[in-house]
Design a protein around this motif. Sequence first.
Motif, PDB file in Angstrom:
ATOM      1  N   LEU A   8     101.431  89.328 -17.421  1.00 37.30           N
ATOM      2  CA  LEU A   8     100.000  88.581 -18.198  1.00 37.30           C
ATOM      3  C   LEU A   8     100.593  88.182 -19.533  1.00 37.30           C
ATOM      4  CD1 LEU A   8      97.298  91.315 -17.115  1.00 37.30           C
ATOM      5  CD2 LEU A   8      97.953  89.143 -15.944  1.00 37.30           C
ATOM      6  N   GLN A   9     101.524  88.440 -19.987  1.00 34.85           N
ATOM      7  CA  GLN A   9     101.893  88.054 -21.314  1.00 34.85           C
ATOM      8  C   GLN A   9     102.250  86.564 -21.235  1.00 34.85           C
ATOM      9  OE1 GLN A   9     104.635  90.443 -23.678  1.00 34.85           O
ATOM     10  NE2 GLN A   9     103.527  92.218 -23.177  1.00 34.85           N
ATOM     11  N   ILE A  10     101.698  85.483 -21.639  1.00 36.36           N
ATOM     12  CA  ILE A  10     101.763  84.128 -21.784  1.00 36.36           C
ATOM     13  C   ILE A  10     103.073  83.536 -21.991  1.00 36.36           C
ATOM     14  CG2 ILE A  10     100.883  82.056 -22.464  1.00 36.36           C
ATOM     15  CD1 ILE A  10      98.110  83.593 -22.512  1.00 36.36           C
ATOM     16  N   ASP A  11     103.746  84.183 -23.153  1.00 37.67           N
ATOM     17  CA  ASP A  11     104.940  83.462 -23.687  1.00 37.67           C
ATOM     18  C   ASP A  11     106.281  84.011 -22.835  1.00 37.67           C
ATOM     19  OD1 ASP A  11     104.849  86.137 -24.650  1.00 37.67           O
ATOM     20  OD2 ASP A  11     105.539  85.486 -26.618  1.00 37.67           O
ATOM     21  N   LEU A  12     106.168  84.909 -22.095  1.00 42.75           N
ATOM     22  CA  LEU A  12     107.366  85.334 -21.024  1.00 42.75           C
ATOM     23  C   LEU A  12     107.688  84.684 -20.304  1.00 42.75           C
ATOM     24  CD1 LEU A  12     106.674  89.266 -21.017  1.00 42.75           C
ATOM     25  CD2 LEU A  12     108.270  88.038 -22.561  1.00 42.75           C
ATOM     26  N   PRO A  13     108.815  84.360 -19.910  1.00 39.47           N
ATOM     27  CA  PRO A  13     109.226  83.516 -18.777  1.00 39.47           C
ATOM     28  C   PRO A  13     108.988  84.085 -17.285  1.00 39.47           C
ATOM     29  CG  PRO A  13     111.194  84.364 -19.563  1.00 39.47           C
ATOM     30  CD  PRO A  13     110.149  84.830 -20.280  1.00 39.47           C
ATOM     31  N   ARG A  14     108.546  83.444 -16.444  1.00 38.38           N
ATOM     32  CA  ARG A  14     108.106  83.880 -15.066  1.00 38.38           C
ATOM     33  C   ARG A  14     109.000  83.224 -14.200  1.00 38.38           C
ATOM     34  NH1 ARG A  14     102.025  84.686 -13.021  1.00 38.38           N
ATOM     35  NH2 ARG A  14     102.135  86.271 -14.725  1.00 38.38           N
ATOM     36  N   VAL A  15     109.843  83.721 -13.223  1.00 41.31           N
ATOM     37  CA  VAL A  15     110.732  83.261 -12.321  1.00 41.31           C
ATOM     38  C   VAL A  15     110.253  83.608 -10.842  1.00 41.31           C
ATOM     39  CG1 VAL A  15     113.062  82.853 -11.547  1.00 41.31           C
ATOM     40  CG2 VAL A  15     112.579  83.270 -13.971  1.00 41.31           C
TER      41      VAL A  15
END
Length: 78
Positions: A8-15
């Motif tokens: 849910l942390q917006i600035d983390l990359p999501r793959v």
Amino acid sequence: MINLPNDLQIDLPRVTTIGNKCINIENYISVLEYSKQIIKVSTKLNILKIEGENLVIKYITEDDLCIEGKIYSVEYWV
């Protein structure tokens, strides 16, 4: 202080991968290398190295990009 889960942390990359045919990368910084065999993408945490055959960037926006082709591996370089 509220501790949010990592997803849910917006600035983390999501793959997100779909089989070995498609990979979607959200919250990336830039594309460092681009060829039919290797694509390297910079994120805030690391560099992603995607290897495969006939790799193409299907779309790229300010927030995310989609890579298609026959994906053999995804490596996280710290």
